[in-house]
Design an enzyme around this catalytic site. Sequence first.
Site: not given
Ligand code: ARG
Length: 278
Positions: A156, A272
């Site tokens: 991300h 996150c």
């Molecule tokens: N386990 C989640 C996923 O893979 C983690 C999300 C993390 N969020 C972020 N904004 N980077 O989607």
Amino acid sequence: MCEPRYFEVRYAINPWMDTGTPVDLPLARDQWRTLVEAYRSRGHTVETIAPVAGLPDMVFAANAALTMDGKVFGSSFHAAERRPESAAYARWFKEAGYDVHPSRSVCEGEGDLVPAGRYVLAGTGFRTHSAAHREVQEFFGRPVIGLDLVDPRFYHLDTALFFLGGEPGADEGTGESAGRRTGEGSDEGNVAYYPAAFSPGSREALRRLYPDAVIATEEDALAFGLNSVSDGRHVFVAPQAHGLIDELSRRGHVPVPVDLSEFRKAGGGIKCCTLEIR
Ligand code: ARG
């Protein structure tokens, strides 16, 4: 923010997740509450959404939407396991008085969309599709700058970059950080990022946009140091990101270390867990 009542690693959709590693839930809840308290004690308002059983990643509120100018661009999750989160967040926004415009393309909210002054920086490569970048530009009428992510550990955009705001000392002492945070009407603001997470062209684009950026080391990036929230002055940051914390202090920011180590087991950190309502 969404309390980690049902948080666990039940599936693996990024390289950080290992279903064999148990989450210490009481510790996760303590860490989360510490973050809420850190925000509130620095003058921020924290609203919460009720967690839903069976949606362990719902704690990562940032992925649910992008909100700006009181408008809400709702997410369309990449992984089937997370798709039901959209309805829960849409309900929260409705009750709070917002209409949610749903994305037609895969889009994971602030995970890949980072408002940065007059621009929106937008990641693609692992989750959010570039078609969503165009939808975002059309919806908000703000220039969207697409950036290609190339390292799966930084799947991300918000794991590889965060917006610092404008000059940290600009209105020191007034207690007002909102104007500085948006960068609107002042300057472009600045960012911190880890260059190797980006394709060569995107890296070059970032270098041109932010010649004075804070450049993070791999070590700080792996500590989720770039998954930070900045109000322009305070930077809520992983305590393990030592180099980054030193550099932020040197530049006049006030690092507020908050440890979310349990959330790293799911590939998440401070940012996150935080959806900003603009
Ligand atoms: N386990 C989640 C996923 O893979 C983690 C999300 C993390 N969020 C972020 N904004 N980077 O989607």
